[in-house]
Design an enzyme around this catalytic site. Structure first.
Site, PDB file in Angstrom:
ATOM      1  N   SER A   2       9.993  -2.283  -8.923  1.00 61.33           N
ATOM      2  CA  SER A   2      11.098  -1.393  -9.295  1.00 61.33           C
ATOM      3  C   SER A   2      12.147  -2.226 -10.034  1.00 61.33           C
ATOM      4  O   SER A   2      12.222  -3.450  -9.851  1.00 61.33           O
ATOM      5  CB  SER A   2      11.716  -0.807  -8.017  1.00 61.33           C
ATOM      6  OG  SER A   2      12.937  -0.172  -8.301  1.00 61.33           O
TER       7      SER A   2
ATOM      8  N   TYR B 103      15.115  -1.491   0.668  1.00 64.26           N
ATOM      9  CA  TYR B 103      14.239  -1.265  -0.489  1.00 64.26           C
ATOM     10  C   TYR B 103      14.323  -2.463  -1.443  1.00 64.26           C
ATOM     11  O   TYR B 103      13.307  -2.993  -1.889  1.00 64.26           O
ATOM     12  CB  TYR B 103      14.663   0.029  -1.191  1.00 64.26           C
ATOM     13  CG  TYR B 103      13.741   0.461  -2.306  1.00 64.26           C
ATOM     14  CD1 TYR B 103      12.502   1.018  -2.018  1.00 64.26           C
ATOM     15  CD2 TYR B 103      14.115   0.330  -3.641  1.00 64.26           C
ATOM     16  CE1 TYR B 103      11.657   1.437  -3.039  1.00 64.26           C
ATOM     17  CE2 TYR B 103      13.281   0.749  -4.659  1.00 64.26           C
ATOM     18  CZ  TYR B 103      12.050   1.305  -4.353  1.00 64.26           C
ATOM     19  OH  TYR B 103      11.216   1.704  -5.378  1.00 64.26           O
TER      20      TYR B 103
HETATM   21  N1  LIG Z   1      10.210   7.306  -7.957  1.00 67.18           N
HETATM   22  C1  LIG Z   1      11.053   6.323  -8.252  1.00 67.18           C
HETATM   23  O1  LIG Z   1      12.257   6.556  -8.514  1.00 67.18           O
HETATM   24  C2  LIG Z   1      10.541   4.909  -8.324  1.00 67.18           C
HETATM   25  C3  LIG Z   1      11.253   3.979  -9.112  1.00 67.18           C
HETATM   26  C4  LIG Z   1      10.799   2.673  -9.160  1.00 67.18           C
HETATM   27  C5  LIG Z   1       9.677   2.298  -8.444  1.00 67.18           C
HETATM   28  N2  LIG Z   1       9.006   3.216  -7.692  1.00 67.18           N
HETATM   29  C6  LIG Z   1       7.837   2.765  -6.923  1.00 67.18           C
HETATM   30  O2  LIG Z   1       6.685   3.485  -7.351  1.00 67.18           O
HETATM   31  C7  LIG Z   1       5.748   3.553  -6.284  1.00 67.18           C
HETATM   32  C8  LIG Z   1       5.291   4.998  -6.134  1.00 67.18           C
HETATM   33  O3  LIG Z   1       6.398   5.782  -5.729  1.00 67.18           O
HETATM   34  P1  LIG Z   1       6.498   7.347  -5.981  1.00 67.18           P
HETATM   35  O4  LIG Z   1       7.767   7.571  -6.696  1.00 67.18           O
HETATM   36  O5  LIG Z   1       5.241   7.848  -6.560  1.00 67.18           O
HETATM   37  O6  LIG Z   1       6.698   7.852  -4.469  1.00 67.18           O
HETATM   38  P2  LIG Z   1       5.966   9.026  -3.644  1.00 67.18           P
HETATM   39  O7  LIG Z   1       5.709  10.188  -4.502  1.00 67.18           O
HETATM   40  O8  LIG Z   1       6.774   9.203  -2.426  1.00 67.18           O
HETATM   41  O9  LIG Z   1       4.563   8.340  -3.259  1.00 67.18           O
HETATM   42  C9  LIG Z   1       4.476   7.326  -2.300  1.00 67.18           C
HETATM   43  C10 LIG Z   1       3.016   7.071  -2.013  1.00 67.18           C
HETATM   44  O10 LIG Z   1       2.923   6.015  -1.045  1.00 67.18           O
HETATM   45  C11 LIG Z   1       1.936   6.376  -0.096  1.00 67.18           C
HETATM   46  N3  LIG Z   1       2.183   5.726   1.175  1.00 67.18           N
HETATM   47  C12 LIG Z   1       3.380   5.528   1.797  1.00 67.18           C
HETATM   48  N4  LIG Z   1       3.186   4.890   2.955  1.00 67.18           N
HETATM   49  C13 LIG Z   1       1.856   4.680   3.067  1.00 67.18           C
HETATM   50  C14 LIG Z   1       1.035   4.072   4.046  1.00 67.18           C
HETATM   51  N5  LIG Z   1       1.552   3.551   5.159  1.00 67.18           N
HETATM   52  N6  LIG Z   1      -0.306   4.016   3.855  1.00 67.18           N
HETATM   53  C15 LIG Z   1      -0.843   4.554   2.732  1.00 67.18           C
HETATM   54  N7  LIG Z   1      -0.125   5.147   1.746  1.00 67.18           N
HETATM   55  C16 LIG Z   1       1.209   5.207   1.933  1.00 67.18           C
HETATM   56  C17 LIG Z   1       2.063   7.887   0.022  1.00 67.18           C
HETATM   57  O11 LIG Z   1       0.846   8.379   0.545  1.00 67.18           O
HETATM   58  P3  LIG Z   1       0.745   9.753   1.391  1.00 67.18           P
HETATM   59  O12 LIG Z   1       1.530  10.776   0.639  1.00 67.18           O
HETATM   60  O13 LIG Z   1      -0.711  10.058   1.378  1.00 67.18           O
HETATM   61  O14 LIG Z   1       1.290   9.482   2.721  1.00 67.18           O
HETATM   62  C18 LIG Z   1       2.280   8.270  -1.429  1.00 67.18           C
HETATM   63  O15 LIG Z   1       1.034   8.383  -2.075  1.00 67.18           O
HETATM   64  C19 LIG Z   1       6.471   3.005  -5.042  1.00 67.18           C
HETATM   65  O16 LIG Z   1       6.068   1.663  -4.837  1.00 67.18           O
HETATM   66  C20 LIG Z   1       7.932   3.066  -5.430  1.00 67.18           C
HETATM   67  O17 LIG Z   1       8.690   2.091  -4.758  1.00 67.18           O
HETATM   68  C21 LIG Z   1       9.393   4.522  -7.614  1.00 67.18           C
END
Ligand SMILES: NC(=O)c1ccc[n+]([C@@H]2O[C@H](COP(=O)([O-])OP(=O)(O)OC[C@H]3O[C@@H](n4cnc5c(N)ncnc54)[C@H](OP(=O)(O)O)[C@@H]3O)[C@@H](O)[C@H]2O)c1
Length: 276
Positions: free
Chosen positions: A136, A149
């Site tokens: 991030s 985070y």
């Molecule tokens: N969205 C943002 O603003 C943003 C910005 C910068 C970076 N990121 C990074 O991008 C990545 C994806 O985030 P996102 O925005 O797509 O979030 P999201 O929609 O909440 O997705 C999070 C994912 O992580 C999985 N997960 C969480 N805990 C888990 C565990 N214990 N075991 C297996 N799977 C697990 C969830 O699986 P389940 O749903 O199946 O539980 C889900 O598929 C993350 O690393 C986040 O930090 C996001």
């Protein structure tokens, strides 16, 4: 290696960014092993994808699941992993519990490290392979209300850089891929409102996925920071942290309001740096 030759394990595939990456890679001809805890979401996603993606359902914070994942990845003959799992919560450190600390550091840092560690023998057995850790912009800029985070993503960035250098004489290429705010469920309603109020740019997961696909087509390694001016802020924070302290201090009352805590008297940013 072309995208049609790529066999990716995608963790966090049931999430906003992970699913968008899966869709973009499947459309480009890659073969996928989709991982997450939510079987319903993963099954629906798989039904929408080109190719014949495989599924791995499990909580990857659990070591038994990790062992099963490494077996599944070997059977799948993976030549890449994209670590896209993650959690986030808008709260000050004073508001966090022991469980919050463990959960965030486990999910965002320890588990991606252990996934890389357990899948590495499989990746090293391939003529060419990729590790992509999704970090991030907040893995480079400490932000109030995001202490856990930021700690986890700073750690992931350091781990990924170190691993990239450690594997530099191998065929495994390592990329740290850092989006800015993206429109997914990881951001609570309050986090979204805070981003709006602070004027923070928010990308779509589809755009983020396209950015990764473009890089994957060109043997990616190093670090990719998405979005302007955020990628500039990463440099400014590294070179002139006091400047960012000043900007952050101005935002602090708004951030604390969204965290539901009262603002306390804070020393001037310049004083903090002279003292450290
Ligand atoms: N969205 C943002 O603003 C943003 C910005 C910068 C970076 N990121 C990074 O991008 C990545 C994806 O985030 P996102 O925005 O797509 O979030 P999201 O929609 O909440 O997705 C999070 C994912 O992580 C999985 N997960 C969480 N805990 C888990 C565990 N214990 N075991 C297996 N799977 C697990 C969830 O699986 P389940 O749903 O199946 O539980 C889900 O598929 C993350 O690393 C986040 O930090 C996001």
């Amino acid at each position: 290696m072309t995208l049609t030759q790529q066999r990716f394990v995608i963790t966090g595939a049931s999430g906003g960014i992970g699913a968008a990456i899966a869709k973009a890679l499947a459309a480009a001809g890659a073969t996928l092993l989709l991982c997450g805890r939510n079987q319903r979401k993963l099954t629906k996603l798989a039904s929408e994808l080109d190719g014949d993606p495989q599924l791995f359902i499990g909580d990857l914070n659990d070591s038994a699941s990790l062992t099963l994942l490494s077996l599944a990845a070997a059977e799948f003959n993976a030549n890449g992993v994209i670590n896209c799992l993650g959690v986030n919560q808008l709260q000050t450190l004073a508001q966090t519990s022991d469980t919050d600390v463990l959960h965030t550091i486990n999910t965002n840092l320890l588990t991606p490290i252990n996934i890389c560690r357990t899948l590495l023998p499989q990746l090293l057995s391939q003529p060419s392979a990729n590790i992509i850790n999704v970090g991030s912009i907040l893995g480079s800029i400490g932000y109030p209300g995001s202490t856990l985070y930021c700690a986890s993503k700073f750690g992931l960035r350091g781990f990924t850089e170190s691993l990239r250098r450690e594997l530099a004489d191998s065929q495994v290429k390592v990329l740290y891929f850092a989006p800015r705010a993206t429109d997914t469920e990881i951001n609570s309603e309050e986090m979204q409102q805070l981003n709006q109020q602070l004027g923070n740019n928010t990308d779509t997961p589809q755009w983020v996925a396209q950015q990764l696909c473009q890089r994957l087509a060109n043997a990616p390694q190093g670090a990719a920071y998405l979005g302007w001016p955020e990628k500039l802020f990463v440099r400014i924070n590294a070179l002139f942290p006091a400047l960012v302290d000043g900007a952050s201090l101005k935002q602090l009352p708004i951030i604390k309001r969204f965290c539901h805590v009262e603002t306390t008297t804070t020393p001037h940013a310049g004083e903090q740096h002279e003292a450290s």
